[in-house]
Design an enzyme around this catalytic site. Structure first.
Site, PDB file in Angstrom:
ATOM      1  CB  THR A  31      -9.385   7.191  -3.423  1.00 47.99           C
ATOM      2  OG1 THR A  31     -10.188   6.705  -2.345  1.00 47.99           O
ATOM      3  CG2 THR A  31      -9.637   6.332  -4.661  1.00 47.99           C
ATOM      4  CG  PHE A  32      -7.251   8.753   2.994  1.00 45.40           C
ATOM      5  CD1 PHE A  32      -7.902   9.848   3.547  1.00 45.40           C
ATOM      6  CD2 PHE A  32      -6.058   8.326   3.574  1.00 45.40           C
ATOM      7  CE1 PHE A  32      -7.367  10.509   4.645  1.00 45.40           C
ATOM      8  CE2 PHE A  32      -5.519   8.985   4.677  1.00 45.40           C
ATOM      9  CZ  PHE A  32      -6.185  10.079   5.209  1.00 45.40           C
ATOM     10  CD  GLU A  66      -3.103   1.084   2.082  1.00 44.55           C
ATOM     11  OE1 GLU A  66      -2.990   0.334   3.071  1.00 44.55           O
ATOM     12  OE2 GLU A  66      -4.127   1.755   1.833  1.00 44.55           O
ATOM     13  NE  ARG A 118      -7.800   7.054   6.611  1.00 40.64           N
ATOM     14  CZ  ARG A 118      -7.106   6.100   5.987  1.00 40.64           C
ATOM     15  NH1 ARG A 118      -7.727   5.206   5.263  1.00 40.64           N
ATOM     16  NH2 ARG A 118      -5.808   6.052   6.087  1.00 40.64           N
ATOM     17  CD  GLU A 139      -1.713   6.736   7.474  1.00 38.65           C
ATOM     18  OE1 GLU A 139      -1.884   5.512   7.481  1.00 38.65           O
ATOM     19  OE2 GLU A 139      -2.610   7.559   7.202  1.00 38.65           O
ATOM     20  CD  GLU A 148      -8.461   1.675   4.507  1.00 39.63           C
ATOM     21  OE1 GLU A 148      -7.820   0.817   5.097  1.00 39.63           O
ATOM     22  OE2 GLU A 148      -7.948   2.479   3.710  1.00 39.63           O
TER      23      GLU A 148
HETATM   24 MN   LIG Z   1      -6.015   2.000   2.716  1.00 34.77          MN
END
Ligand SMILES: [Mn+2]
Length: 294
Positions: free
Chosen positions: A181-182, A147, A212, A153, A241
């Site tokens: 996409t976030f 990811e 989110r 993060e 998500e």
């Molecule tokens: Mn994710």
């Protein structure tokens, strides 16, 4: 799209066997055909029982996770890298044992806001660890997807271009990208172009709104996203998500900075997300069919 899925954190923080079983049933009830579990702790759960329930509900299982700093395979410390490789190998086996088909997330570094720059040696250590993990994953019938996430993060892979370079450096044909996409909304100059760049290396896709929460309540242009997924003929899973402090997991909620309620009732959220994604996909197909494009 092969299967439409939902992240288990819409239903449960995932601390108990009952919670995971409820999440499986809820997902199936809402018409989702795959579920994502996070930070699956094999020692805490009856994986065989979860596998059986998932199979009876026709729900596939994927697992995502991020490494802790003391098992960061992008570290320069050989002991830390070795511990990270062990954790990844254990995770691959847990996915196999739960009857799952993919391991994704931040497998190539710690899932944290770093306070240092990434290093070349750390990058190389990580690529080697992922290459090794990919061999095991292949033999276990588990897809390995990395990811690409935002700067808060990880410090290693923030864009699709970086992710593709990294996959090239692993030398493995069993590693693909997991885009979201976030995160793309934060890091990519053009999220749709990033999807087209990923092309066949896109192995897993998260649909999340910019805050989110409910799809459509933020700033992401999903029309462009679904046009791009059709353009690359994306045939793998799409997973919704969403996080809120209504459902809290100690690890993931802190790592993802979930500090407030974007929703409190998960049933309407899940129902809306499925309708939203199916509608956007249908609209994109219609645009394609009626457009003048060759
Ligand atoms: Mn994710």
């Amino acid at each position: 799209m092969r299967r439409l899925g939902i992240h288990s954190f819409v239903w449960t923080g995932g601390q108990t066997q009952d919670g995971l079983e409820m999440a499986l049933r809820k997902s199936a009830e809402h018409g989702y055909r795959t579920i994502e579990f996070a930070y699956l702790r094999p020692e805490k759960f009856d994986l065989g029982r979860l596998a059986k329930l998932a199979q009876s509900l026709d729900v596939e299982i994927g697992v995502t996770m991020g490494l802790p700093l003391d098992r960061d395979v992008s570290s320069e410390d050989p002991g830390v890298v070795a511990a990270g490789k062990t954790m990844l190998a254990d995770a691959v086996r847990a996915v196999r044992d739960i009857g799952g088909n993919k391991l994704g997330g931040i497998l190539y570094s710690a899932h944290t806001k770093y306070n240092r720059q990434p290093t070349k040696r750390g990058w190389d250590n990580s690529a080697a660890a992922i290459a090794e993990t990919a061999e095991l994953a292949k033999s276990c019938g588990v897809d390995l997807v990395l990811e690409v996430v935002n700067r808060f993060e990880t410090n290693l892979l923030n864009t699709t271009a970086q992710g593709l370079k990294f996959i090239g450096d692993t030398g493995s044909d069993h590693v693909r990208l997991h885009l979201d996409t976030f995160h793309m909304n934060i890091e990519e100059a053009n999220p749709a172009a990033a999807i087209r760049l990923a092309g066949d290396k896109l192995g897993y896709f998260h649909i999340g709104e910019s805050n989110r929460g409910f799809l459509g309540d933020g700033v992401i242009n999903f029309d462009l996203i679904f046009d791009a997924l059709l353009d690359i003929d994306y045939k793998r899973d799409v997973v919704f998500e969403s996080f809120s402090t209504t459902v809290v997991d100690e690890g993931l909620s802190l790592a993802c900075a979930i500090w407030r309620d974007t929703w409190t009732d998960n049933d309407p959220l899940a129902a809306h997300a499925r309708k939203f994604i199916e509608l956007k996909m249908d609209e994109a197909k219609r645009r394609r069919a009626t457009s003048a494009r060759p």
